[in-house]
Design a protein around this motif. Sequence first.
Motif, PDB file in Angstrom:
ATOM      1  N   HIS A 298       8.118 -11.803  -3.677  1.00 25.17           N
ATOM      2  CA  HIS A 298       8.236 -10.340  -3.586  1.00 25.17           C
ATOM      3  C   HIS A 298       7.658  -9.657  -4.837  1.00 25.17           C
ATOM      4  O   HIS A 298       6.806  -8.769  -4.728  1.00 25.17           O
ATOM      5  CB  HIS A 298       9.713  -9.976  -3.408  1.00 25.17           C
TER       6      HIS A 298
ATOM      7  N   HIS B 267       4.085  -7.398  -5.565  1.00 24.76           N
ATOM      8  CA  HIS B 267       3.968  -6.089  -6.241  1.00 24.76           C
ATOM      9  C   HIS B 267       2.882  -6.133  -7.321  1.00 24.76           C
ATOM     10  O   HIS B 267       2.121  -5.182  -7.481  1.00 24.76           O
ATOM     11  CB  HIS B 267       5.296  -5.720  -6.911  1.00 24.76           C
TER      12      HIS B 267
ATOM     13  N   TYR C  75      15.173  -2.968   3.701  1.00 27.89           N
ATOM     14  CA  TYR C  75      14.636  -2.562   2.404  1.00 27.89           C
ATOM     15  C   TYR C  75      13.126  -2.299   2.471  1.00 27.89           C
ATOM     16  O   TYR C  75      12.580  -1.522   1.696  1.00 27.89           O
ATOM     17  CB  TYR C  75      14.945  -3.639   1.349  1.00 27.89           C
TER      18      TYR C  75
ATOM     19  N   GLU D  19       7.157  -1.500  -0.987  1.00 28.80           N
ATOM     20  CA  GLU D  19       8.226  -2.436  -0.616  1.00 28.80           C
ATOM     21  C   GLU D  19       7.941  -3.086   0.737  1.00 28.80           C
ATOM     22  O   GLU D  19       8.280  -4.247   0.961  1.00 28.80           O
ATOM     23  CB  GLU D  19       9.586  -1.732  -0.604  1.00 28.80           C
TER      24      GLU D  19
END
Length: 281
Positions: A189, A193, A236, A243
């Motif tokens: 994750h 980003h 989320y 995201e």
Amino acid sequence: MNGRLALQLFFGPLAAGGLAWLGVDRGKTWPLIAAGVFLVVYVALVLRRPLRRRRALAKPFPEAWRTVLERNVVFYTELDAAGRAHFEKNVQLMVADLDFEAVGDVALDDELLVLSVAGAAVIFHHLGIEPKVRRTILLYPDNFDDEYDSSKHADILGMVHRQGPIVFSRRALKNGWNRKTDASNVCIHEWAHVLDLDDGFADGVPVLVDDEAKWDEILAEELERVRRGRSALRQYAGTNRAELFACAAEAFFEKPEPLKKKHAELYGLLVEAFRYDPLAD
Ligand SMILES: [Zn+2]
């Protein structure tokens, strides 16, 4: 030698030469001494990182690191010998490039070093570019809150600052790799980003993609689906486009079947983004 390093090695000595010339021209010794000191310090600083990378690659890949990868990273275990060697090289380069800081009772052992960068090695594996990331990895013992406290209700597993450190909760990092097929992996994750931020924007569109308009359209549709509760991605992912991309990357690498089945277009974008199809024959 890359272009940036060549420029640095050109302009530093040029500045030192200018200072030395000033000394010769005015018959003073202090500019000559200052130029010498500046040059030595400058070259040492400029070459520090390339030399660190070279030294890292000169060493064999540590057996303890290989064991960590074999136990935790399914992507690595499914590679052939050449693929494993490439993956291991990227792990070595990143451990050499990054600075690591432990917080509280965290001990920076082989497992934490390797698990912190394994997500980047997965993401960059097929991109054909070397991961050159100058950041600090901060390892907190447990999940934390906005104040970086590990209170009972702390629920942040990891975080990337735009220009600053990448922060991981040790517990979440280990859980992310231990639970191999739950589409939840904080390491993948946060490194997703970083890839997204590589062009300066946290917009859910990573570098190296061809058709940004198509990305804009599909990300907008997918965001709506998550917000209406009609997505295979977790809630989320509906926070924003960045995201959505990071959560989709977790699903892509850990649990690709439902993603492809329910989000064929998004899945296609991710195949393009990562130059890789986990469900290819
Ligand atoms: Zn995130």
